[in-house]
Design a protein around this motif. Sequence first.
Motif, PDB file in Angstrom:
ATOM      1  N   ALA A  89      76.799  45.977  23.936  1.00  0.00           N
ATOM      2  CA  ALA A  89      77.442  45.768  25.237  1.00  0.00           C
ATOM      3  C   ALA A  89      78.046  47.072  25.753  1.00  0.00           C
ATOM      4  CB  ALA A  89      78.519  44.697  25.138  1.00  0.00           C
ATOM      5  N   ASP A  90      78.684  47.815  24.869  1.00  0.00           N
ATOM      6  CA  ASP A  90      79.262  49.104  25.265  1.00  0.00           C
ATOM      7  C   ASP A  90      78.177  50.088  25.681  1.00  0.00           C
ATOM      8  OD1 ASP A  90      81.858  48.223  24.765  1.00  0.00           O
ATOM      9  OD2 ASP A  90      81.771  48.867  22.665  1.00  0.00           O
ATOM     10  N   ARG A  91      77.027  50.025  25.020  1.00  0.00           N
ATOM     11  CA  ARG A  91      75.913  50.914  25.362  1.00  0.00           C
ATOM     12  C   ARG A  91      75.381  50.592  26.767  1.00  0.00           C
ATOM     13  NH1 ARG A  91      73.841  53.976  21.379  1.00  0.00           N
ATOM     14  NH2 ARG A  91      71.672  53.863  22.068  1.00  0.00           N
ATOM     15  N   ALA A  92      75.253  49.307  27.068  1.00  0.00           N
ATOM     16  CA  ALA A  92      74.780  48.910  28.397  1.00  0.00           C
ATOM     17  C   ALA A  92      75.786  49.327  29.476  1.00  0.00           C
ATOM     18  CB  ALA A  92      74.532  47.403  28.447  1.00  0.00           C
ATOM     19  N   LEU A  93      77.075  49.139  29.195  1.00  0.00           N
ATOM     20  CA  LEU A  93      78.103  49.543  30.163  1.00  0.00           C
ATOM     21  C   LEU A  93      78.167  51.058  30.313  1.00  0.00           C
ATOM     22  CD1 LEU A  93      80.814  46.930  29.172  1.00  0.00           C
ATOM     23  CD2 LEU A  93      79.507  46.999  31.329  1.00  0.00           C
ATOM     24  N   ALA A  94      77.946  51.781  29.233  1.00  0.00           N
ATOM     25  CA  ALA A  94      77.903  53.253  29.307  1.00  0.00           C
ATOM     26  C   ALA A  94      76.735  53.705  30.182  1.00  0.00           C
ATOM     27  CB  ALA A  94      77.798  53.852  27.912  1.00  0.00           C
ATOM     28  N   TYR A  95      75.641  52.985  30.090  1.00  0.00           N
ATOM     29  CA  TYR A  95      74.474  53.268  30.936  1.00  0.00           C
ATOM     30  C   TYR A  95      74.845  53.132  32.425  1.00  0.00           C
ATOM     31  CZ  TYR A  95      69.871  52.618  33.055  1.00  0.00           C
ATOM     32  OH  TYR A  95      68.760  52.731  33.869  1.00  0.00           O
ATOM     33  N   VAL A  96      75.522  52.049  32.745  1.00  0.00           N
ATOM     34  CA  VAL A  96      75.948  51.814  34.129  1.00  0.00           C
ATOM     35  C   VAL A  96      76.906  52.919  34.573  1.00  0.00           C
ATOM     36  CG1 VAL A  96      77.200  50.239  35.665  1.00  0.00           C
ATOM     37  CG2 VAL A  96      75.592  49.321  33.962  1.00  0.00           C
ATOM     38  N   ASP A  97      77.914  53.189  33.760  1.00  0.00           N
ATOM     39  CA  ASP A  97      78.907  54.218  34.098  1.00  0.00           C
ATOM     40  C   ASP A  97      78.255  55.581  34.309  1.00  0.00           C
ATOM     41  OD1 ASP A  97      80.974  52.387  33.926  1.00  0.00           O
ATOM     42  OD2 ASP A  97      81.660  53.051  31.949  1.00  0.00           O
ATOM     43  N   ALA A  98      77.335  55.943  33.411  1.00  0.00           N
ATOM     44  CA  ALA A  98      76.690  57.258  33.494  1.00  0.00           C
ATOM     45  C   ALA A  98      75.885  57.398  34.780  1.00  0.00           C
ATOM     46  CB  ALA A  98      75.802  57.480  32.275  1.00  0.00           C
ATOM     47  N   ASN A  99      75.144  56.370  35.121  1.00  0.00           N
ATOM     48  CA  ASN A  99      74.356  56.436  36.349  1.00  0.00           C
ATOM     49  C   ASN A  99      75.240  56.512  37.587  1.00  0.00           C
ATOM     50  OD1 ASN A  99      71.249  56.207  36.109  1.00  0.00           O
ATOM     51  ND2 ASN A  99      72.048  54.923  34.464  1.00  0.00           N
ATOM     52  N   LEU A 100      76.315  55.752  37.604  1.00  0.00           N
ATOM     53  CA  LEU A 100      77.217  55.807  38.754  1.00  0.00           C
ATOM     54  C   LEU A 100      77.930  57.148  38.839  1.00  0.00           C
ATOM     55  CD1 LEU A 100      78.633  52.171  38.805  1.00  0.00           C
ATOM     56  CD2 LEU A 100      76.876  53.194  40.287  1.00  0.00           C
ATOM     57  N   HIS A 101      78.234  57.738  37.701  1.00  0.00           N
ATOM     58  CA  HIS A 101      78.847  59.067  37.718  1.00  0.00           C
ATOM     59  C   HIS A 101      77.885  60.100  38.321  1.00  0.00           C
ATOM     60  CE1 HIS A 101      81.176  62.550  36.714  1.00  0.00           C
ATOM     61  NE2 HIS A 101      80.105  63.063  36.128  1.00  0.00           N
ATOM     62  N   LEU A 102      76.625  60.015  37.953  1.00  0.00           N
ATOM     63  CA  LEU A 102      75.650  60.957  38.505  1.00  0.00           C
ATOM     64  C   LEU A 102      75.513  60.785  40.014  1.00  0.00           C
ATOM     65  CD1 LEU A 102      72.997  60.885  35.676  1.00  0.00           C
ATOM     66  CD2 LEU A 102      74.325  62.871  36.412  1.00  0.00           C
ATOM     67  N   VAL A 103      75.552  59.557  40.476  1.00  0.00           N
ATOM     68  CA  VAL A 103      75.503  59.323  41.919  1.00  0.00           C
ATOM     69  C   VAL A 103      76.737  59.924  42.584  1.00  0.00           C
ATOM     70  CG1 VAL A 103      75.577  57.551  43.720  1.00  0.00           C
ATOM     71  CG2 VAL A 103      74.055  57.277  41.743  1.00  0.00           C
ATOM     72  N   ALA A 104      77.901  59.666  42.016  1.00  0.00           N
ATOM     73  CA  ALA A 104      79.148  60.184  42.592  1.00  0.00           C
ATOM     74  C   ALA A 104      79.186  61.699  42.596  1.00  0.00           C
ATOM     75  CB  ALA A 104      80.347  59.628  41.821  1.00  0.00           C
ATOM     76  N   SER A 105      78.530  62.321  41.618  1.00  0.00           N
ATOM     77  CA  SER A 105      78.546  63.788  41.539  1.00  0.00           C
ATOM     78  C   SER A 105      77.523  64.441  42.465  1.00  0.00           C
ATOM     79  CB  SER A 105      78.309  64.240  40.094  1.00  0.00           C
ATOM     80  OG  SER A 105      76.980  63.951  39.706  1.00  0.00           O
ATOM     81  N   GLY A 106      76.744  63.637  43.182  1.00  0.00           N
ATOM     82  CA  GLY A 106      75.801  64.191  44.160  1.00  0.00           C
ATOM     83  C   GLY A 106      74.364  64.278  43.686  1.00  0.00           C
ATOM     84  N   GLU A 107      74.108  63.971  42.438  1.00  0.00           N
ATOM     85  CA  GLU A 107      72.744  64.068  41.917  1.00  0.00           C
ATOM     86  C   GLU A 107      71.785  63.133  42.639  1.00  0.00           C
ATOM     87  OE1 GLU A 107      71.428  66.120  39.206  1.00  0.00           O
ATOM     88  OE2 GLU A 107      73.248  67.185  39.750  1.00  0.00           O
ATOM     89  N   HIS A 108      72.241  61.956  43.005  1.00  0.00           N
ATOM     90  CA  HIS A 108      71.356  61.005  43.668  1.00  0.00           C
ATOM     91  C   HIS A 108      70.973  61.486  45.063  1.00  0.00           C
ATOM     92  CE1 HIS A 108      70.061  56.992  45.226  1.00  0.00           C
ATOM     93  NE2 HIS A 108      69.460  57.027  44.054  1.00  0.00           N
ATOM     94  N   ALA A 109      71.874  62.182  45.735  1.00  0.00           N
ATOM     95  CA  ALA A 109      71.561  62.733  47.055  1.00  0.00           C
ATOM     96  C   ALA A 109      70.435  63.759  46.940  1.00  0.00           C
ATOM     97  CB  ALA A 109      72.800  63.361  47.679  1.00  0.00           C
ATOM     98  N   ILE A 110      70.445  64.520  45.863  1.00  0.00           N
ATOM     99  CA  ILE A 110      69.375  65.490  45.630  1.00  0.00           C
ATOM    100  C   ILE A 110      68.066  64.739  45.401  1.00  0.00           C
ATOM    101  CG2 ILE A 110      68.546  67.331  44.097  1.00  0.00           C
ATOM    102  CD1 ILE A 110      71.557  67.929  43.535  1.00  0.00           C
ATOM    103  N   ALA A 111      68.119  63.691  44.604  1.00  0.00           N
ATOM    104  CA  ALA A 111      66.914  62.897  44.339  1.00  0.00           C
ATOM    105  C   ALA A 111      66.375  62.291  45.635  1.00  0.00           C
ATOM    106  CB  ALA A 111      67.217  61.814  43.312  1.00  0.00           C
TER     107      ALA A 111
END
Length: 194
Positions: A89-111
């Motif tokens: 469960a923690d691994r799945a939640l870490a997956y969600v957190d990591a992806n949202l962090h990348l979006v917040a940091s601007g990586e998704h805008a680059i994509a």
Amino acid sequence: MPKIQAATVAEHRAMQRKAILDAARGILAEGGSEPPSLAAVAKRTGLARSSIYQYFGSKDDLLEAVIIEMFPRWAAYVEARVDEASAPADRALAYVDANLHLVASGEHAIARGLAAFARREFLAESSKVLHDRLRTPLDEALVALGCDDPAEMGELIQAVIQRASLMLESGALAEEKARALARELLEPYLRGSS
């Protein structure tokens, strides 16, 4: 002969190449309606436009280099965050957190910029590899949880990430709030399954 700004010519070239890629990523992150031109990249890096051609023969070559550099880094970041957790469960939640962090940091805008401007066939192939690699840690966590249909559940979790990403990018939510809402929605299922 131009003066190099590193201990060796190879290090200097690596620094210049990184500066060019950083400039292209910066232009893509700004979300303009035009792809980053080699002239705009040159201006941002302080290099002559002709110098850019020593590294990249065209705008398409530059965008493909951004993809080649960015996608594995994105996947490695997500994998590292997931690997820090032990319970499924923690691994799945870490997956969600990591992806949202990348979006917040601007990586998704680059994509998104890459999706708009890069050669379709190259982007499609690279994106499939990235998405397959990105989904692996989530799928593994869902299998470990005993999920009846991990692929479909993974798609639902991806939908939560996608919606929270849109809210982040629009400015409707800050990163911490987006992560908290995603956890509030997903945690009862993930914790109840373990």
